[in-house]
Motif scaffolding. Structure first.
Motif, mmCIF file in Angstrom:
data_model
loop_
_atom_site.group_PDB
_atom_site.id
_atom_site.type_symbol
_atom_site.label_atom_id
_atom_site.label_comp_id
_atom_site.label_asym_id
_atom_site.label_seq_id
_atom_site.Cartn_x
_atom_site.Cartn_y
_atom_site.Cartn_z
ATOM 1 N N ASN A 66 0.829 -1.210 0.000
ATOM 2 C CA ASN A 66 0.000 0.000 0.000
ATOM 3 C C ASN A 66 0.864 1.260 0.000
ATOM 4 O O ASN A 66 0.604 2.207 -0.757
ATOM 5 C CB ASN A 66 -0.926 0.018 1.215
ATOM 6 N N LYS A 67 1.881 1.297 0.846
ATOM 7 C CA LYS A 67 2.772 2.463 0.915
ATOM 8 C C LYS A 67 3.475 2.689 -0.414
ATOM 9 O O LYS A 67 3.590 3.829 -0.878
ATOM 10 C CB LYS A 67 3.804 2.276 2.033
ATOM 11 N N TYR A 68 3.942 1.603 -1.016
ATOM 12 C CA TYR A 68 4.640 1.710 -2.296
ATOM 13 C C TYR A 68 3.727 2.298 -3.371
ATOM 14 O O TYR A 68 4.104 3.224 -4.089
ATOM 15 C CB TYR A 68 5.160 0.336 -2.718
ATOM 16 N N LYS A 111 2.919 5.966 -2.792
ATOM 17 C CA LYS A 111 4.097 6.805 -3.051
ATOM 18 C C LYS A 111 4.340 6.988 -4.545
ATOM 19 O O LYS A 111 4.572 8.101 -5.010
ATOM 20 C CB LYS A 111 5.331 6.183 -2.391
ATOM 21 N N TRP A 112 4.311 5.896 -5.306
ATOM 22 C CA TRP A 112 4.720 5.956 -6.705
ATOM 23 C C TRP A 112 3.579 6.151 -7.692
ATOM 24 O O TRP A 112 3.800 6.616 -8.810
ATOM 25 C CB TRP A 112 5.521 4.713 -7.069
ATOM 26 N N TYR A 113 2.352 5.784 -7.323
ATOM 27 C CA TYR A 113 1.233 5.882 -8.256
ATOM 28 C C TYR A 113 0.094 6.754 -7.752
ATOM 29 O O TYR A 113 -0.910 6.916 -8.440
ATOM 30 C CB TYR A 113 0.687 4.478 -8.579
ATOM 31 N N GLY A 114 0.213 7.284 -6.548
ATOM 32 C CA GLY A 114 -0.825 8.143 -5.999
ATOM 33 C C GLY A 114 -2.055 7.346 -5.590
ATOM 34 O O GLY A 114 -2.075 6.114 -5.633
ATOM 35 N N LEU A 115 -3.073 8.066 -5.182
ATOM 36 C CA LEU A 115 -4.291 7.413 -4.698
ATOM 37 C C LEU A 115 -5.006 6.628 -5.792
ATOM 38 O O LEU A 115 -5.600 5.590 -5.525
ATOM 39 C CB LEU A 115 -5.236 8.438 -4.073
ATOM 40 N N PHE A 116 -4.928 7.109 -7.030
ATOM 41 C CA PHE A 116 -5.582 6.393 -8.127
ATOM 42 C C PHE A 116 -4.929 5.030 -8.340
ATOM 43 O O PHE A 116 -5.612 4.011 -8.459
ATOM 44 C CB PHE A 116 -5.542 7.223 -9.408
ATOM 45 N N TRP A 141 -3.199 3.336 -6.169
ATOM 46 C CA TRP A 141 -3.490 2.526 -4.986
ATOM 47 C C TRP A 141 -4.910 1.962 -5.076
ATOM 48 O O TRP A 141 -5.144 0.805 -4.726
ATOM 49 C CB TRP A 141 -3.313 3.353 -3.719
ATOM 50 N N ALA A 142 -5.871 2.773 -5.555
ATOM 51 C CA ALA A 142 -7.257 2.301 -5.690
ATOM 52 C C ALA A 142 -7.338 1.127 -6.677
ATOM 53 O O ALA A 142 -8.074 0.163 -6.438
ATOM 54 C CB ALA A 142 -8.164 3.439 -6.144
ATOM 55 N N ILE A 143 -6.581 1.192 -7.754
ATOM 56 C CA ILE A 143 -6.546 0.073 -8.710
ATOM 57 C C ILE A 143 -6.007 -1.177 -8.021
ATOM 58 O O ILE A 143 -6.534 -2.274 -8.193
ATOM 59 C CB ILE A 143 -5.709 0.438 -9.952
ATOM 60 N N LEU A 144 -4.968 -1.008 -7.225
ATOM 61 C CA LEU A 144 -4.406 -2.128 -6.466
ATOM 62 C C LEU A 144 -5.466 -2.762 -5.570
ATOM 63 O O LEU A 144 -5.608 -3.985 -5.535
ATOM 64 C CB LEU A 144 -3.221 -1.646 -5.627
ATOM 65 N N VAL A 145 -6.200 -1.954 -4.866
ATOM 66 C CA VAL A 145 -7.250 -2.463 -3.969
ATOM 67 C C VAL A 145 -8.301 -3.228 -4.765
ATOM 68 O O VAL A 145 -8.747 -4.300 -4.353
ATOM 69 C CB VAL A 145 -7.883 -1.311 -3.156
ATOM 70 N N ILE A 146 -8.680 -2.704 -5.921
ATOM 71 C CA ILE A 146 -9.658 -3.394 -6.775
ATOM 72 C C ILE A 146 -9.107 -4.748 -7.233
ATOM 73 O O ILE A 146 -9.819 -5.750 -7.236
ATOM 74 C CB ILE A 146 -10.051 -2.505 -7.980
ATOM 75 N N LEU A 147 -7.829 -4.777 -7.594
ATOM 76 C CA LEU A 147 -7.224 -6.039 -8.027
ATOM 77 C C LEU A 147 -7.146 -7.061 -6.896
ATOM 78 O O LEU A 147 -7.135 -8.265 -7.139
ATOM 79 C CB LEU A 147 -5.822 -5.785 -8.595
#
Length: 135
Positions: free
Chosen positions: A104-106, A109-114, A116-122
């Motif tokens: 989540n931190k990574y 930091k590198w991709y912003g909230l958008f 991170w949101a994609i990561l959560v969806i995945l």
């Protein structure tokens, strides 16, 4: 479009150096246990980001190095033995907790909230499985 650093226990591809051609080559990330870095480069990037307790610190470091225009290379003549998972070998739930916190931190930091949101969806299928299948 790629998102370096994205992996889950179900989607992770294991890296096997024996499958690479035995020539020096540039790589995106090196495992911190086998990383040698020039002091000047380490100082220029500010060292390891202290927000990472465990996991992703090497991915973050290599990305910072790349941002300086420097390269990370794999040297086939080097040999390192790294005992994976020895730090938290007794508690898989704690290991996963630290892994996802660092991931989540990574991404923030590198991709912003958008990003991170994609990561959560995945990750949703993993959460659904945990709630409904493992319950």
């Amino acid at each position: 479009f790629s998102l370096p650093g994205l992996s889950t226990s179900k989607l992770r591809l294991r890296f096997d150096a024996d499958l690479l051609p035995h020539i020096e080559q540039q790589v995106d990330v090196a495992v911190a246990a086998s990383l040698f870095i020039r002091r000047s480069v380490y100082k220029a990037i500010g060292g390891f980001d202290s927000r990472y307790f465990m996991y992703y610190e090497d991915t973050d470091l290599c990305r910072s190095i790349s941002r300086l225009g420097k390269k990370t290379a794999w040297l086939p003549q080097s040999h390192v033995i790294h005992l994976w998972g020895q730090s938290l070998r007794s508690d898989n739930s704690i290991r996963k907790k630290y892994y996802y916190e660092s991931q989540n931190k990574y991404f923030k930091k590198w991709y912003g909230l958008f990003g991170w949101a994609i990561l959560v969806i995945l990750r949703l299928p993993l959460y659904i499985k945990k709630v409904f299948v493992n319950a």
